[in-house]
Design an enzyme around this catalytic site. Structure first.
Site, PDB file in Angstrom:
ATOM      1  CG  LEU A   1      -1.874   1.243   1.413  1.00 25.11           C
ATOM      2  CD1 LEU A   1      -2.818   1.187   0.248  1.00 25.11           C
ATOM      3  CD2 LEU A   1      -2.664   1.341   3.029  1.00 25.11           C
TER       4      LEU A   1
ATOM      5  CG  ASP B   1     -11.136  -1.090   9.865  1.00 26.69           C
ATOM      6  OD1 ASP B   1     -10.121  -0.201  10.606  1.00 26.69           O
ATOM      7  OD2 ASP B   1     -11.825  -0.745   9.399  1.00 26.69           O
TER       8      ASP B   1
ATOM      9  CD  GLN C   1       8.859   0.131  48.782  1.00 28.21           C
ATOM     10  OE1 GLN C   1       9.257   1.376  48.997  1.00 28.21           O
ATOM     11  NE2 GLN C   1       8.206  -0.113  50.234  1.00 28.21           N
TER      12      GLN C   1
ATOM     13  CD  GLN D   1      16.540   3.049  33.123  1.00 30.59           C
ATOM     14  OE1 GLN D   1      17.197   3.642  32.182  1.00 30.59           O
ATOM     15  NE2 GLN D   1      17.452   4.115  34.507  1.00 30.59           N
TER      16      GLN D   1
ATOM     17  N   GLY E   1      19.767  -1.397  33.448  1.00 26.09           N
ATOM     18  CA  GLY E   1      21.217  -0.903  33.644  1.00 26.09           C
ATOM     19  C   GLY E   1      22.401  -0.696  32.881  1.00 26.09           C
TER      20      GLY E   1
ATOM     21  CD  GLU F   1      -0.260  -4.428   9.624  1.00 23.28           C
ATOM     22  OE1 GLU F   1      -1.642  -4.145  10.646  1.00 23.28           O
ATOM     23  OE2 GLU F   1       0.111  -5.271   9.773  1.00 23.28           O
TER      24      GLU F   1
ATOM     25  CB  THR G   1       1.905   6.589  12.510  1.00 23.57           C
ATOM     26  OG1 THR G   1       0.851   7.463  12.656  1.00 23.57           O
ATOM     27  CG2 THR G   1       2.783   6.668  11.414  1.00 23.57           C
TER      28      THR G   1
END
Ligand code: CAA
Length: 420
Positions: free
Chosen positions: A123, A239, A278, A336, A339, A363, A365
């Site tokens: 497409l 869709d 935590q 993250q 690390g 497909e 944005t």
């Protein structure tokens, strides 16, 4: 998930088995080599996964979008690239399911369902991405043939696929019936593969330019047999396909979360595993909750598509952006938690972040998805006018639907007239 049925669970188990036995061990190799993983595709076909969404009368398993999404999720959990390699085959086949003639369905779908043929979707173009309707490739009628001229961009599976669903302009003067859809077979003179992209993520699956240089296709390859329905076909296809990309997002998020859980349990700092802190716990909790929320929305959208209840297009757009934004966030947080090691290629986690990024782009944005949802909301607002009287202060309504206010406003002199 209590409401999943036996069939849904069966597909999950099958896809998980292939994912763990075949996909995960090979994910790194194909990420490095950036070549099509034929051995993985063979394993998918052998497990019957290429047939999931195709109706029984065309050689498929006769199951639906929800089953397809469950399989995509499981494969993407092990490798986001394999997730798209698999789901793009559904994308390529949807134009046939959405708008082909019976004869065309019988000709092409069994090849896809058996895994003998891969199929791709053409497409987008260099100058027509989000604005898909502005595409420029042409299909000019010539006797019993159409002559295709132009090029397509971002053809996922290109080169590996035998079949291509291609959109081209058949009536440049029409606004709503400008575009038609064609099925083009690899090997047709004039059809070619152009630039092969070198990508940040999903590296095991080729993304290429496809070229059409006076490529003659018989009129029997015009999908649906009548010109002018290409744009609607493309939108109907997307869709159905967008829950699949959303499922890819869920799988990538789930896979990244699991690596982060294991790493955080094993990695010790300040004399204890980092999952006892935590701040890490909060990250893990948010990652898990967001992933589960995305999963539920994807399944709801897929179920709506299967049962044709609810608003398929709106839910598809909602789940696409919600789940793929979740994938990016969760994969980034997983890096993250790893690390400095997370940034290194020695560990599997950076690949999840690279694979996640494209899901927010292709497909449609995630900005286009939000636009689609917003357009639905604007349309739906008319049905909510009863709320004006019930809940909204009258001064906010002024000039909106209050006949007395409208009449008074109409009688008021205009500012310019007042000055004169
Ligand atoms: N189903 C059926 N028809 C639809 C429809 C839908 N979901 N959405 C729109 N239409 C119809 C409209 O009713 C309208 O019909 P009429 O002309 O008869 O009134 C017509 O299509 C035009 O509709 P719009 O005016 O809404 O179209 P638009 O030009 O404003 O575009 C858009 C809407 C949502 C932005 C659309 O262009 C779009 O989805 N863009 C993104 C394209 C995209 O997702 N590209 C990704 C390609 S695949 C890929 O990424 C590569 C890969 O291999 C993975």
């Amino acid at each position: 998930m209590p409401w999943l049925n036996e069939r849904n669970r069966m597909w999950r188990e099958r896809a998980r088995e292939v994912a763990e036995k075949v996909v995960r061990p090979l994910a790194r190799k194909y990420d490095i080599e950036q070549v099509y993983p034929w051995e993985i595709k063979e394993a998918l076909a052998e497990a019957g996964l290429m047939s999931v969404w195709i109706p029984k009368e065309y050689g498929g398993a006769g199951d639906g979008i929800l089953d397809l999404c469950i399989c995509i999720e499981e494969l993407s959990r092990a490798c986001g690239g394999v997730g798209v390699l698999y789901c793009v085959n559904a994308l390529g086949s949807f134009p046939i399911l959405v708008g082909a003639t019976e004869e065309q369905k019988k000709k092409y779908l069994p090849r896809v369902a058996s895994g003998k043929s891969l199929i791709a979707f053409c497409l987008s173009e260099k100058f027509a991405g989000s604005d898909a309707g502005s595409l420029r490739a042409q299909a000019v009628p010539d006797g019993d043939y159409y002559v295709l001229k132009g090029e397509k961009k971002w053809t996922t599976n290109g080169g590996a696929a035998d079949l291509y669903s291609v959109y081209a302009v058949t009536d440049a003067n029409s606004r709503s019936r400008r575009i038609s859809a064609f099925m083009v077979e690899k090997g047709t003179p004039g059809f070619g593969i152009g630039k092969i992209e070198d990508k940040m993520g999903i590296r095991c699956v080729p993304v290429v330019e496809t070229t059409f240089d006076n490529c003659r296709v018989h009129k029997s390859q015009l999908l649906g047999g009548e010109p002018g329905f290409g744009f609607k076909n493309a939108m109907g296809t997307l869709d159905l396909a967008r829950p699949g990309v959303a499922a890819q997002g869920v799988g990538v998020a789930q896979g990244a979360l699991e690596y982060a859980q294991v790493y955080a349990a094993r990695r010790e700092q300040f004399g204890q595993p980092i999952n006892s802190f935590q701040m890490i716990q909060q990250m893990l909790a948010d990652m898990a909750t967001q992933t589960e929320a995305a999963r539920q929305l994807v399944y709801a959208a897929a179920h709506a598509a299967d049962t044709k209840t609810g608003n398929t297009g709106k839910l598809a757009a909602m789940c696409k952006y919600f789940a793929t934004d979740t994938a990016m966030r969760v994969a980034t947080d997983a890096v993250q938690i790893f690390g400095g090691y997370g940034f290194m290629r020695d560990y599997p986690i950076e690949k999840y972040m690279r694979d996640a990024k494209i899901t927010q782009i292709y497909e449609g944005t995630n900005q286009v998805q939000r636009m689609v949802v917003a357009r639905h909301l604007v349309k739906e607002t008319a049905a909510l006018s009863k709320l004006l009287d019930a809940y909204i202060p009258r001064e906010v309504q002024k000039g909106y639907n209050d006949p007395a206010t409208l009449a008074a406003q109409a009688a008021e002199p205009k500012p310019e007239a007042a000055k004169a």
